[in-house]
Design a protein around this motif. Structure first.
Motif, PDB file in Angstrom:
ATOM      1  N   GLU A   1       0.821  -1.222   0.000  1.00 11.05           N
ATOM      2  CA  GLU A   1       0.000   0.000   0.000  1.00 11.05           C
ATOM      3  C   GLU A   1       0.849   1.265   0.000  1.00 11.05           C
ATOM      4  O   GLU A   1       0.323   2.360  -0.149  1.00 11.05           O
TER       5      GLU A   1
ATOM      6  N   HIS B   1       6.720   5.203  -4.609  1.00  6.21           N
ATOM      7  CA  HIS B   1       6.746   4.646  -3.257  1.00  6.21           C
ATOM      8  C   HIS B   1       6.768   5.807  -2.275  1.00  6.21           C
ATOM      9  O   HIS B   1       7.685   6.622  -2.286  1.00  6.21           O
TER      10      HIS B   1
ATOM     11  N   ALA C   1       7.341   6.036   0.825  1.00  2.00           N
ATOM     12  CA  ALA C   1       8.382   6.099   1.846  1.00  2.00           C
ATOM     13  C   ALA C   1       9.751   6.355   1.250  1.00  2.00           C
ATOM     14  O   ALA C   1      10.571   7.069   1.828  1.00  2.00           O
ATOM     15  N   THR C   2      10.008   5.762   0.103  1.00  2.00           N
ATOM     16  CA  THR C   2      11.364   5.880  -0.439  1.00  2.00           C
ATOM     17  C   THR C   2      11.456   6.909  -1.557  1.00  2.00           C
ATOM     18  O   THR C   2      12.547   7.283  -1.963  1.00  2.00           O
TER      19      THR C   2
ATOM     20  N   ASP D   1      14.627  12.107  -2.798  1.00  2.00           N
ATOM     21  CA  ASP D   1      14.660  12.881  -1.552  1.00  2.00           C
ATOM     22  C   ASP D   1      13.670  14.046  -1.597  1.00  2.00           C
ATOM     23  O   ASP D   1      13.101  14.421  -0.576  1.00  2.00           O
TER      24      ASP D   1
ATOM     25  N   PHE E   1      10.360  12.335  -1.009  1.00  2.00           N
ATOM     26  CA  PHE E   1      10.340  11.966   0.412  1.00  2.00           C
ATOM     27  C   PHE E   1       9.990  13.166   1.276  1.00  2.00           C
ATOM     28  O   PHE E   1       9.165  13.085   2.184  1.00  2.00           O
TER      29      PHE E   1
ATOM     30  N   ALA F   1       6.728  11.668   2.879  1.00  2.86           N
ATOM     31  CA  ALA F   1       6.951  10.672   3.930  1.00  2.86           C
ATOM     32  C   ALA F   1       6.269  11.105   5.219  1.00  2.86           C
ATOM     33  O   ALA F   1       6.298  12.276   5.576  1.00  2.86           O
ATOM     34  N   PRO F   2       5.679  10.154   5.916  1.00  6.27           N
ATOM     35  CA  PRO F   2       4.926  10.489   7.129  1.00  6.27           C
ATOM     36  C   PRO F   2       5.813  11.089   8.211  1.00  6.27           C
ATOM     37  O   PRO F   2       5.361  11.910   8.989  1.00  6.27           O
ATOM     38  N   HIS F   3       7.072  10.682   8.236  1.00 11.89           N
ATOM     39  CA  HIS F   3       7.939  11.161   9.316  1.00 11.89           C
ATOM     40  C   HIS F   3       8.747  12.377   8.892  1.00 11.89           C
ATOM     41  O   HIS F   3       9.605  12.817   9.624  1.00 11.89           O
TER      42      HIS F   3
END
Lengths: 916, 289
Positions: A608, A782, A784-785, A906, A909, A913-915
């Motif tokens: 996901e 993706h 996250a990446t 990057d 990202f 990215a969630p973080h």
């Protein structure tokens, strides 16, 4: 090279070869490599020129040879190491019986090359693959880079797909006949610029500035001159103090004369400071490092907006105060955008930017200059414009045109990078001063820091539309960073405000553009030439506006796209010489929409974290530049009944010698192989402005068409007079009534009668037609990446009649691959002092086989009434919609707009990215 | 681009090579596969008086299993490691990693010893050595010594090798029953240097992973072990334990900012990789990270 007798091939290698015995393609050589020499140059010094240099760092694979049957990079092998071993190069790949190795046959059958500079290394890798390795070609070909093909034709070759057509008399045009050099290419016999040995050759190397802006106070030469083998050193005090531009155009006034061959002010990190010529390349390089340069560091500015501000460091202080660092600015408005925006229901405004990228033609820049026994100077060079280079050399050195001969051998890629004279001048200077031949071959690092790049542009777009999607206003504001010198600055700026805005009908358009000097490496010509940059901005903005209005991106484009009969205009009120010779944009959009809807390509990866999206973008190209462009072709019937065709235009992998021969063959009802072609030679071919700005077909090809028609008329006219019958050409004969007269016989008869079987024609570019390209992309990203995978790529091209379908497809695929590199992987990174930190292929990252998905290519069914035999510009424009289609797909997948190229993990990202 | 002149000598034995290094002082350097050294020489980032070629020394090549130990000659080429049944059976982590090393022509020349002695922080193999608990066998003028991988890699291109010493062999404990290996790297593009990579080996036991060694590469100046996270993962698996282990990575890793990625992105990717690793070692379907 001057070989000693002991260096000649010796009979039969012995089982136990001595320490200084080298077996190269089955022949034993006794030779002692120079200390520090790599196998690549050792082989080339033995005349084994199939071994190419692309990087000298083990990244590109152009130098791949076999050592005892195993592929290795010969640039990473000290030559000593090959002693007592068997080296096989492309020249030794074929069996001795004269047939071809199956891989050579496969590459020939699929025409798996364009400029072919990578081909020898590519084949040496492919020919050594195990069946298991062939199952995973992306892995197997990781170490072999190709910049031209997009790898599809190479994949075809490895899958045994042969698509070349039979060469049938009169049917050459429209058939995928092979390049006239195909056999020479796959056997390694094709000769490129540096593939020659000359008695007494000196080697030139250049010291480049480490500083982005500095005045040279002094250059100490004593230590450098003391290096054994150094013949001469040249600094700014030794060159003609004459301003010029390195950019090549027919009209030299479109580029500013702001450069000296060597200057006492350096304006970017990488600019030439001094040149050394020596007996060997190594000595010249060692001497360069011993030059003692005293610099007075000057303040530097790298950002064009900062460079426009009052008080910014001045790059060219001889220019008027009021213009500052702005080299050129262009403004125009049709209608009133103020009224247009006032009447809009939705307005999108955003700033987009595109990155600086390098062409990375695998053959680096290089030239060889010498004084001939004829008292003239000869320059063998890797250029897209030999005739303009000749003019510039005459200007710089005060030479008479009749005393200068400039020519190309095979050119290993250009893409606009060789629309520039940046290696010929110093070679000629050194040859004139030393009386010896001088060669200079750029390193890969020099390509990045000392050649040209695509202009970095920042584009603010403002679009307004009514609720139904109808555009009411388009406003563009472009700032182009031309770097330290202004070659191509105004022309790329003009192009940036042209096609991408012209593609949409809208009563109110406004454009403002600024090309600004900075202390960066200079911008230059690059496939797409300014319009790629703003096509990215506008095509992204069109999607954003469609999203605001809830309109489908295809519908939004159909609603506003230019249609036949429309007045073709961007933001200028002047009439233009552009017209619809044909129109296939609608077909291209239909195809791309249909192909994306039908599916195909790869499924979304599981998980996901992967988001999926589709995107589309279109591009419009004017076929040929607004500046003057001319080209000549001449034909002769030869005594043996075959033809000779001379064209000024350069072949750099674009396939022009193939298609020009096809045009002529078609009109002469002959087989293509009846026509021998020479090209890009100021002695042997008529004048040509250069192969750039999409002119190989529509200008040079047009000249060939006219010359071939005149040749046909000359032959038929004489035959009719001679036989009294109606005549027609049939391959190598004329059919006159019931009689078939061979062309050799006709030639003999005609010549005795004083008839000249010759023709020469010139073509000038006006009217110009329009071409279109539409790219569709489905991708996964993706979250996250930040990794992006292109799952499905489809492309519609409206380029008129296809002279050579396989070649046209190859041009489109190569363009798309280059667009993918620009969008996703390529990046020139600079430190705070303006020095590039990644001037190498391993971290600049042009796409490899694994990075380029196959593209479904569709050609619109159009026949252009302006271009030769229905064709129009074929090779350039496909790059333009690629990056925006990818960006639009990314926005579709994520709901986030990424307005700056490249679309690096990057950056993704950072926003997703969630973080983060 | 041309390398500065250097002399070239082939050593017939390790002793002879050591003597050449001693005689050459700082100007002599070993030439193994040359796939990192030659680009540096071609770019004139370094220059040397003498290259001592040690690839002809037969004793330095080959892979054999002795007892529970895998012994790899330092001059064994990547291509041979990749196809070795011994490596596949006893050091699957290494087999997985080698597939990521450069490309085929490089692997045809490059050697494991050359790679380790070069100590490139982005390289896959030093991380594998740490994860596998390798012992590096070194020979110098005063004889042989053995160094643990953890003591061998000192920093950016820096190892425990003295200028006159030669890495001659690598000893790895063979994969124990029940142990599993994980290897994955994120690169911008296939074949690129990893932005972040993870080499790991451990012994899944129900919901726990025992004897886990986690080693990241491409993060910081050398491959970095993460003992704190590994200790946490010895507890029964749960989302909370995984999160705790992921959080612990911050203490063990010192990711750098560069043009490939920010430190924050590297740490995030390292955490993503840890989740993948745990799921794979425990044989679980990949949960959303």
């Amino acid at each position: 090279m001057n070989h000693t007798p002991a260096d000649q091939p010796q009979p039969a290698p012995t089982a136990d070869a001595p320490r200084n015995g080298y077996t190269i393609n089955g022949k034993l050589y006794f030779a002692e490599p120079q200390p520090g020499q790599c196998l690549r140059t050792f082989l080339r010094e033995r005349g084994v020129f199939g071994v190419k240099k692309g990087c000298d760092q083990g990244d590109c694979g152009a130098c791949t040879v076999w050592l005892d049957g195993t592929p290795v990079h010969s640039c990473l092998m000290p030559a000593f190491r090959a002693a007592g071993r068997e080296v096989t190069t492309v020249e030794g790949l074929a069996p001795p019986d004269g047939s071809l190795h199956p891989v050579q046959q496969a590459f020939l059958g699929a025409q798996a090359f364009q400029c072919s500079f990578c081909t020898a290394g590519m084949m040496m890798t492919c020919a050594a693959l195990t069946d298991a390795q062939k199952e995973d070609m992306p892995q197997a070909l990781k170490g072999n880079l190709c910049r031209c093909t997009g790898y599809r034709a190479i994949a075809d070759a490895m899958h045994g797909r042969a698509e070349i057509a039979e060469d049938i008399a009169g049917e050459a045009c429209g058939a995928s006949v092979p390049s006239p050099l195909a056999h020479a290419i796959v056997t390694g016999e094709a000769r490129y610029t540096m593939d020659v040995a000359m008695e007494g050759m000196l080697h030139l190397k250049v010291l480049r500035s480490p500083h982005a802006h500095a005045r040279i106070r002094a250059i100490g030469r004593d230590r450098a001159m003391a290096v054994p083998g150094v013949a001469a050193i040249f600094t700014w005090e030794d060159v003609p103090r004459r301003l010029y531009s390195t950019a090549t155009h027919e009209d030299h006034l479109v580029d500013p004369d702001d450069s000296y061959m060597l200057d006492n002010v350096v304006r970017f990190a990488g600019q030439r400071v001094a040149a050394v010529v020596a007996e060997t390349e190594a000595a010249a390089e060692a001497a360069c490092r011993l030059l003692e340069v005293e610099y007075e560091i000057l303040p530097a500015v790298f950002d064009p907006v900062a460079a426009m501000a009052p008080g910014a460091p001045r790059i060219h202080d001889e220019r008027g105060e009021e213009r500052g660092n702005i080299y050129a600015d262009i403004h125009g408005e049709i209608g009133s955008v103020a009224e247009g925006f006032a009447s809009a229901d939705a307005v999108h405004e955003m700033t987009y930017s595109t990155s600086r990228v390098q062409h990375v033609h695998l053959e680096t820049h290089g030239s060889i200059a010498w004084q001939g026994e004829d008292g003239r100077v000869h320059i063998r060079t890797s250029t897209q414009a030999p005739f303009i280079a000749k003019q510039k050399l005459c200007h710089l050195f005060g030479l008479r045109p009749s005393d200068v001969h400039v020519f190309t051998e095979r050119v290993g890629g250009g893409f606009g990078g060789k629309q520039e004279m940046i290696s010929e001048d110093l070679c000629l200077l050194a040859a004139l001063k030393t009386g010896r031949p001088v060669q200079w071959e750029f390193t890969r690092e020099e390509q990045f820091i000392g050649a040209t790049t695509r202009h970095q542009m920042t584009t603010r777009v403002k679009l307004g539309a009514r609720r139904d999607g109808t555009l009411t206003a388009i406003e563009l504001h472009v700032v182009s960073n031309t770097g330290a010198y202004g070659g191509h600055a105004s022309e790329t700026l003009g192009a940036s405000l042209g096609g991408p805005m012209t593609a949409y009908r809208c009563p109110n358009k406004k454009a403002a553009g600024y090309a600004v000097y900075t202390n960066m490496v200079p911008g230059g010509g690059f496939r797409g030439y300014g319009s790629s940059q703003t096509a990215f901005a506008i095509e992204c903005a069109i999607d954003e506006l469609a999203r605001l209005l809830g309109i489908d991106p295809f519908a939004m484009r159909r609603k506003n796209m230019i249609l036949p009969g429309d007045w073709i205009e961007s933001a200028w009120n002047d009439p233009s010489d552009v017209d619809f010779g044909s129109y296939g944009l609608d077909q291209c959009l239909d195809f791309v929409e249909g192909a994306l809807a039908k599916g195909g390509g790869l499924p979304k990866p599981e998980g996901e974290e992967w988001a999926e999206g589709t995107g589309v973008a279109l591009a419009m190209l004017e076929c040929g530049p607004p500046t003057e462009h001319r080209s000549g072709a001449q034909m002769r019937l030869l005594p043996d009944g075959s033809y000779h065709l001379a064209v000024g235009s350069t072949e750099m992998g674009n396939g022009s010698i193939t298609s020009h021969r096809q045009i002529a063959a078609s009109l002469l009802s002959a087989r293509a192989d009846r026509i021998a072609i020479v090209n890009a030679d100021t002695d042997l071919a008529p004048y040509d402005t250069g192969t750039f700005a999409s002119t190989g077909t529509v200008v040079a090809g047009q000249a060939v068409r006219m010359a071939a028609e005149a040749m046909r008329d000359s032959i038929l006219g004489f035959a009719r007079r001679h036989t009294g019958a109606d005549c027609r050409l049939d391959d190598n004969a004329v059919i006159c009534g019931n009689e078939r007269v061979g062309l050799a016989e006709l030639y003999a008869i005609g010549t005795r009668a004083g008839h000249h079987f010759e023709a020469k024609r010139k073509s000038y570019l006006s009217l110009r037609s329009v071409a279109f390209n539409v790219q569709g992309i489905r991708l996964a990203v993706h979250r996250a990446t930040g990794e992006i995978r292109i799952l499905h790529s489809v492309h519609g091209a409206d380029i008129g009649r296809l002279i050579n379908p396989m070649q046209c497809r190859g041009q489109i695929e190569g363009s798309i691959a280059m667009g993918i590199g620009w969008a996703l992987t390529e990046q020139m990174v600079y430190d705070a002092e303006g020095r590039m930190v990644n001037p190498a292929l391993r971290n600049y990252r042009i796409p490899s086989y694994a990075d380029v998905p196959p593209t479904e290519v569709f050609f619109a069914d159009t026949y252009d009434r302006i271009g030769p035999l229905g064709a129009k510009s074929q090779g350039e424009c496909a790059i333009n919609p690629v990056a925006p289609a990818i960006a639009n797909a990314l926005a579709d997948a994520t709901g986030v707009r990424f307005p700056h190229l490249p679309l690096l993990p990057d950056r993704i990202f950072a926003k997703l990215a969630p973080h983060a | 681009m041309k390398a500065a002149a250097f002399n070239y000598a082939r050593a017939a034995s390790v002793d002879e090579a050591v003597q050449m290094l001693v005689r050459g002082g700082g100007g002599a350097k070993l030439l193994a596969g040359g796939q990192s050294l030659l680009p540096a020489l071609n770019l004139r980032l370094m220059s040397l008086d003498l290259l001592v070629d040690i690839t002809g020394i037969a004793a330095l090549r080959g892979i054999r299993v002795e007892g529970g130990t895998l012994k790899i000659g330092a001059m064994t080429r990547h291509a041979d490691l990749l196809t070795s049944p011994e490596i596949a059976a006893h050091a699957p982590l290494l087999a997985k990693a080698i597939a990521h090393v450069a490309h085929p022509a490089i692997r045809n020349r490059g050697t494991i010893g050359g790679n380790l002695a070069h100590a490139d922080p982005a390289s896959e193999l030093p991380a594998c050595m740490l994860a596998l608990g390798a012992t590096l066998v070194i020979q110098g003028p005063s004889g042989q010594r053995r160094v643990q991988a953890a003591d061998f890699f000192l920093g950016l291109y820096q190892t425990a090798l003295a200028p006159d010493e030669i890495l001659i062999a690598i000893e790895l404990p063979a994969l124990a029953s029940g142990e599993r290996a994980f290897f994955h790297e994120y690169a911008r593009r296939m074949g690129d240097y990893a932005i972040v990579g993870l080499a790991a080996q451990g012994k899944p036991a129900g919901d726990r992973i025992d004897a886990l060694r986690l080693v990241y590469f491409g993060v910081g100046e050398r491959a970095g072990s993460c003992p704190a996270a590994a200790r946490i993962l010895q507890q029964r698996h749960s989302p909370a334990i995984l999160a705790e282990a992921q959080a612990a990575l911050a203490a063990d890793l010192q990711p750098q900012n560069d043009h490939q990625a920010s430190a924050a992105m590297r740490l995030h990717l390292a955490r993503t990789l840890l989740a993948r690793c745990v799921n794979e070692l425990l044989g679980r379907a990949e949960a959303s990270a």
